[in-house]
Design a protein around this motif. Structure first.
Motif, short mmCIF file in Angstrom:
data_model
loop_
_atom_site.label_atom_id
_atom_site.label_comp_id
_atom_site.label_asym_id
_atom_site.label_seq_id
_atom_site.Cartn_x
_atom_site.Cartn_y
_atom_site.Cartn_z
N ALA A 82 0.81 -1.21 0.00
CA ALA A 82 0.00 0.00 0.00
C ALA A 82 0.84 1.27 0.00
O ALA A 82 0.39 2.32 -0.48
N ASP A 83 2.07 1.20 0.54
CA ASP A 83 2.93 2.38 0.56
C ASP A 83 3.82 2.47 -0.66
O ASP A 83 4.83 3.18 -0.66
N GLU A 84 3.44 1.78 -1.71
CA GLU A 84 4.17 1.82 -2.98
C GLU A 84 3.25 2.31 -4.09
O GLU A 84 2.03 2.21 -4.00
N SER A 85 3.85 2.82 -5.14
CA SER A 85 3.08 3.21 -6.33
C SER A 85 3.89 2.88 -7.58
O SER A 85 5.12 2.88 -7.56
N LEU A 86 3.19 2.58 -8.65
CA LEU A 86 3.82 2.26 -9.92
C LEU A 86 4.13 3.55 -10.67
O LEU A 86 3.28 4.44 -10.76
N THR A 87 5.34 3.67 -11.21
CA THR A 87 5.67 4.86 -12.00
C THR A 87 5.04 4.74 -13.38
O THR A 87 5.01 3.66 -13.97
N ARG A 110 13.05 -0.57 -7.51
CA ARG A 110 12.23 0.19 -6.57
C ARG A 110 13.07 1.29 -5.94
O ARG A 110 14.18 1.04 -5.47
N GLN A 111 12.55 2.51 -5.94
CA GLN A 111 13.22 3.62 -5.30
C GLN A 111 12.71 3.78 -3.88
O GLN A 111 11.50 3.86 -3.64
N GLU A 112 13.64 3.78 -2.93
CA GLU A 112 13.29 3.86 -1.52
C GLU A 112 13.28 5.32 -1.09
O GLU A 112 14.30 5.88 -0.72
N LEU A 113 12.11 5.94 -1.15
CA LEU A 113 11.99 7.36 -0.80
C LEU A 113 12.25 7.55 0.69
O LEU A 113 11.62 6.90 1.52
N GLY A 114 13.18 8.43 1.01
CA GLY A 114 13.48 8.71 2.40
C GLY A 114 14.48 7.76 3.03
O GLY A 114 14.78 7.88 4.21
N ALA A 115 14.99 6.81 2.26
CA ALA A 115 15.97 5.88 2.82
C ALA A 115 17.25 6.63 3.16
O ALA A 115 17.74 7.43 2.36
N VAL A 116 17.79 6.38 4.33
CA VAL A 116 19.02 7.05 4.76
C VAL A 116 20.21 6.51 3.99
O VAL A 116 21.16 7.23 3.70
N GLN A 117 20.18 5.25 3.62
CA GLN A 117 21.33 4.62 2.97
C GLN A 117 21.05 4.38 1.49
O GLN A 117 20.95 5.32 0.73
N SER A 118 20.88 3.14 1.08
CA SER A 118 20.77 2.82 -0.34
C SER A 118 19.43 3.26 -0.91
O SER A 118 18.37 2.89 -0.39
N PRO A 119 19.43 4.04 -2.00
CA PRO A 119 18.17 4.57 -2.53
C PRO A 119 17.39 3.63 -3.44
O PRO A 119 16.27 3.94 -3.82
N TYR A 120 17.98 2.49 -3.84
CA TYR A 120 17.31 1.61 -4.77
C TYR A 120 17.41 0.16 -4.32
O TYR A 120 18.37 -0.24 -3.65
N SER A 121 16.42 -0.64 -4.71
CA SER A 121 16.48 -2.08 -4.51
C SER A 121 15.81 -2.75 -5.71
O SER A 121 15.02 -2.12 -6.42
N LEU A 122 16.14 -4.00 -5.93
CA LEU A 122 15.56 -4.78 -7.02
C LEU A 122 14.62 -5.80 -6.41
O LEU A 122 15.04 -6.61 -5.56
N ALA A 166 10.59 1.44 -11.41
CA ALA A 166 9.23 0.97 -11.63
C ALA A 166 8.32 1.25 -10.45
O ALA A 166 7.12 1.46 -10.60
N ILE A 167 8.89 1.23 -9.24
CA ILE A 167 8.09 1.36 -8.02
C ILE A 167 8.68 2.45 -7.13
O ILE A 167 9.90 2.50 -6.93
N LEU A 168 7.82 3.30 -6.60
CA LEU A 168 8.22 4.28 -5.59
C LEU A 168 7.72 3.79 -4.24
O LEU A 168 6.53 3.50 -4.09
N HIS A 169 8.62 3.70 -3.27
CA HIS A 169 8.29 3.14 -1.96
C HIS A 169 8.53 4.19 -0.88
O HIS A 169 9.65 4.69 -0.74
N SER A 170 7.49 4.53 -0.13
CA SER A 170 7.60 5.55 0.91
C SER A 170 7.74 4.97 2.30
O SER A 170 7.82 5.70 3.28
N GLY A 171 7.82 3.65 2.43
CA GLY A 171 7.82 3.00 3.74
C GLY A 171 9.07 3.19 4.55
O GLY A 171 9.10 2.78 5.72
N TYR A 172 10.13 3.77 3.96
CA TYR A 172 11.35 3.97 4.72
C TYR A 172 11.40 5.31 5.44
O TYR A 172 12.41 5.65 6.06
#
Length: 395
Positions: A82-87, A110-122, A166-172
């Motif tokens: 639910a805290d993700e959206s498709l680009t 997936r882009q980890e919005l607000g992540a302190v460390q790594s901004p992307y994950s697969l 592909a995915i924006l994730h705000s959960g971080y």
């Protein structure tokens, strides 16, 4: 080809509309498993045309996700939280790839919005509706184990990935993590899994990283080191293990060993965007230990991979400033500001460098922007900066 969205949710009325809105013209079916919401989550899902089913929560994400798969009728399945959206930029690629005949699974960046460390994950979130694909692991549920088994039996299938986020994730976001008590839930589930799967490098990576993040650094290092020994040629997991060992060593005030781990991480043959965190952290350590040339190279390599990496531009600017390369530093700060206009530190350091090259008016403009931003989030720094400028006769 029919595409189905598959989700599990609980009390997500705040973020669910954005998620479902991002796929409303992309998927042909929405299947939602509700695990006990007390808010309007089910009603919101139904307004978007979702088929909503109930599932009694049993502290096992895989069980819930597998329950959702039972209701899916599409040829392909897209999984979102639910805290993700498709680009929207990824939609043409996505529509094209699901009509190919060779792929069983498509990994999504997936882009980890607000992540302190790594901004992307697969993440393995787009896959064919194959009867043997199932989620495993109670936390960080994923289909990779079942896909590996299918590939042994049916080697004609391939695994691919889409180019671009592909995915924006705000959960971080920190507030989100604290509010939902995510750390405690994750630790409990992963510790239970580790007890029955002690030779699993994936859970060593995830739980070890969580230990480090929550201050149990010695336990985290032991688990991460164990993961390295058993990871074999699973390079994606090996990268995470080295990466989090680098973080742990930094927190233990052992920069030399942290540098070794980050260098080992970036040498691995994985998707380049995933390495941004390691390059950035390596640059920070090299800069802190006085190796400005090495830091500059690390940041520049990160920016070659992703020119929109705002933190990379800012950190490169700091390094260039320390090297006395003021014109180049100005350009880096300006790029950082374009990408992140709310970065008060970038404005502040831009003001410093502009002043050094004699551009007093430009410097004052940058300082004023920094003060305005600091006043919203760090009023003490705003006060200190204003007083400093007054003492210098600039304000």
């Amino acid at each position: 080809m029919k595409l189905s969205l598959c989700m599990i949710v609980k009390d997500e009325e705040r973020v669910l509309p954005k998620c479902l809105g991002s796929v409303k013209n992309v998927v042909d079916e929405i299947v939602v498993i509700d695990t006990g919401s007390s808010d309007r989550t089910p009603q919101i899902a139904q307004k978007f045309g979702a088929k909503v089913h109930q599932f009694q929560w049993c502290n096992d994400f895989s069980a819930a996700r597998n329950a959702a798969l039972k209701y899916v009728t599409g040829d392909w399945i897209l999984v979102l939280d639910a805290d993700e959206s498709l680009t929207q930029k990824i939609v043409p690629q996505l529509r094209e790839v699901i009509h190919s005949e060779e792929y069983l699974l498509i990994n999504l960046l997936r882009q980890e919005l607000g992540a302190v460390q790594s901004p992307y994950s697969l993440v393995s979130r787009l896959f064919r509706n194959h009867p043997q694909i199932r989620f495993s692991r109670p936390y960080h549920a994923l289909v990779d184990d079942s896909v590996t088994e299918i590939l042994r039996q049916e080697p004609h299938w391939q695994i691919g990935y889409l180019q671009g986020v592909a995915i924006l994730h705000s959960g971080y976001q920190k507030s989100t993590i604290n509010q939902s008590n995510k750390h405690a839930k994750a630790q409990k589930a992963m510790e239970e899994f580790l007890a029955t799967h002690p030779q699993d490098p994936y859970v060593c990576s995830k739980l070890g990283a969580l230990y480090v993040e929550t201050g149990k650094i010695a336990e985290g290092v032991d688990l991460l080191a164990k993961g390295v020994k058993i990871a074999g040629e699973n390079y994606d997991i090996l990268y995470e293990l080295y990466y989090h060992l680098g973080i742990a060593c930094s927190r233990l005030q052992n920069p030399k060993q942290a540098i070794v781990y980050y260098q080992a991480a970036i040498k691995l043959p994985i998707y380049p965007m995933l390495k941004l965190g390691a390059y950035n952290n390596l640059g920070n350590l090299l800069k802190a230990t006085g190796d400005l040339k090495g830091a500059k190279t690390a940041y520049e390599t990160a920016l070659q991979i992703d020119p929109s990496f705002a933190a990379g531009h800012y950190n490169l600017g700091m390094t260039l400033k320390a090297m006395g390369l003021f014109i180049e530093a100005i350009a880096s700060y300006q790029k950082a500001i374009v990408l992140n206009p709310k970065n008060a530190d970038a404005y502040q350091n831009l003001g410093v460098v502009l002043l050094k090259v004699g551009n007093v008016q430009g410097s004052l403009n940058a300082f004023r922007q920094a003060i305005a931003l600091h006043e919203k989030h760090n009023p003490e720094e705003a006060k200190r900066l204003r007083q400093g400028l007054q003492e210098m006769g600039l304000m």
